[in-house]
Design an enzyme around this catalytic site. Structure first.
Site, short mmCIF file in Angstrom:
data_model
loop_
_atom_site.label_atom_id
_atom_site.label_comp_id
_atom_site.label_asym_id
_atom_site.label_seq_id
_atom_site.Cartn_x
_atom_site.Cartn_y
_atom_site.Cartn_z
CE LYS A 196 41.04 31.16 45.36
NZ LYS A 196 39.92 30.38 44.79
CD GLU A 204 39.79 33.68 56.74
OE1 GLU A 204 39.20 32.60 56.90
OE2 GLU A 204 39.21 34.70 56.29
CB SER A 264 47.33 29.70 36.30
OG SER A 264 46.68 30.85 36.83
CE LYS A 269 36.48 35.03 41.34
NZ LYS A 269 36.63 33.57 41.15
CE1 TYR A 280 46.99 24.00 36.67
CE2 TYR A 280 48.30 25.72 37.70
CZ TYR A 280 47.08 25.15 37.43
OH TYR A 280 45.93 25.73 37.93
NE ARG A 326 40.02 34.76 38.94
CZ ARG A 326 40.27 35.81 39.70
NH1 ARG A 326 40.54 36.98 39.13
NH2 ARG A 326 40.26 35.70 41.01
CE LYS A 334 44.45 29.29 43.56
NZ LYS A 334 43.19 28.72 43.06
#
Length: 334
Positions: A202, A242, A283, A226, A322, A212, A257
């Site tokens: 991610k 990872e 998104s 982040k 979505y 968000r 992602k």
């Protein structure tokens, strides 16, 4: 390496001449079974709040989410992924509401599994919807995100979700060691059938903005970022490390992602590990395609299907999108 006949003995266009030949030799196809539908759920009754930056996406109360779940089940979409919109009054620096057994997500999971047992339900394991600062973890006095104390809270969150009946927990926090800790806790609690889809690669991406907005963490996060736990967009080998760690710790499935800007990562992960690999068409990707289509610059349905096929071609076994319901309807018409 396969040798090909030179022209004119070899004419690749022969296999493109008509529809039946193109269908016969197509290497990758998109199916409704490849789709996971992310939805936003909120408290209340008959509440439907549009997400302005995500045209066609709403925050729904449970009573309005149930008909959507019914549509997913009828369309053959295998999994619905839940993302909570938490009331501001319940957000705290420690995100304690995340592991409240009477909280929003456990109640929604129980209701969905009671009404639609055949529909898979996936939940997000992360603290950002629940924290007053919008970060995915607990902070020290300097504002740095603490790893091990955060993992302890994530374990509690995952256990509560599993005990509510969820099928798949999806840790999206990117804390070190959380997959192993969650897997161990699930086994100890007898929740041996709960699957883990790890957000293994991610990235600290600019494509998350509309999400968000939808869950209400953008204002809490403010100008913070982040980057101290999500991955650097410039790194590729790190993603493989990872993923390897998460598989070793007990992940059943892994995720990359965002999606389209990171198709190279999807391909590298699939080639390296041959495990169930998923991607999230996030998104920002959705918003871009929607905006372009609304302006008449792109054919909505054509670019939607083409973008999802790209995930399959890159090696993804499935896609969180979505567009899932719209895609399912189109696929049924084909």
């Amino acid at each position: 390496m396969t040798l090909h006949a030179p022209f004119p003995a070899g004419r690749p266009r022969r296999l493109r001449r008509d529809a039946f030949t193109r269908n016969l030799v197509r290497e990758h196809t998109l199916s409704v079974h490849d789709l996971i539908y992310p939805v936003f759920v909120q408290e209340g009754q008959r509440r439907r709040d549009a997400v302005p930056s995500m045209p066609g996406v709403d925050r729904l109360s449970l009573d309005l989410l149930l008909p959507v779940a019914e549509q997913c089940a009828a369309a053959g979409i295998p999994v619905m992924a839940l993302f909570p919109v938490i009331d501001a009054g319940l957000k705290t620096p420690a995100g304690d509401e995340a592991f409240n057994p009477e909280g929003l997500i456990p109640r929604v999971v129980a209701a969905l599994k009671s009404r639609f047992p055949e529909l898979g339900v996936m939940t997000d394991v992360a603290l950002d919807p629940y924290t007053s600062h919008g970060q995915d973890g607990l902070l020290d006095d300097t504002g740095y995100i603490l790893n091990d104390p955060t993992v302890e809270v994530l374990v509690k969150q995952a256990l509560v979700q599993s005990q509510a009946g969820v099928d798949i927990v999806a840790p999206s926090d990117m804390m070190d060691g959380r997959i192993g800790a969650i897997r161990s806790a699930l086994e100890s609690a007898g929740q041996i059938h709960t699957r883990i889809m790890a957000y293994s690669a991610k990235y600290a991406s600019a494509f998350y903005g509309p999400f968000r907005d939808a869950v209400g963490s953008a204002a809490n996060l403010g100008k913070s970022n982040k980057k101290v736990y999500q991955m650097d967009p410039g790194n590729s080998d790190e993603a493989l490390r990872e993923v390897a760690i998460d598989i070793a710790e007990g992940a059943d499935m892994v995720m990359v992602k965002p999606g389209m800007p990171y198709l190279d990562i999807v391909r590298r992960v699939k080639d390296a590990f041959q495990v169930p690999t998923f991607a999230y068409q996030v998104s920002g990707e959705y918003a871009m395609l929607k905006a372009a289509a609304q302006n008449g610059w792109l054919d909505h349905d054509a670019v939607m299907l083409e973008s999802l096929l790209a995930f399959k071609r890159a090696g993804a076994d499935g896609v969180l999108t979505y567009f899932a319901l719209d895609t399912a309807r189109l696929l049924q018409q084909q």
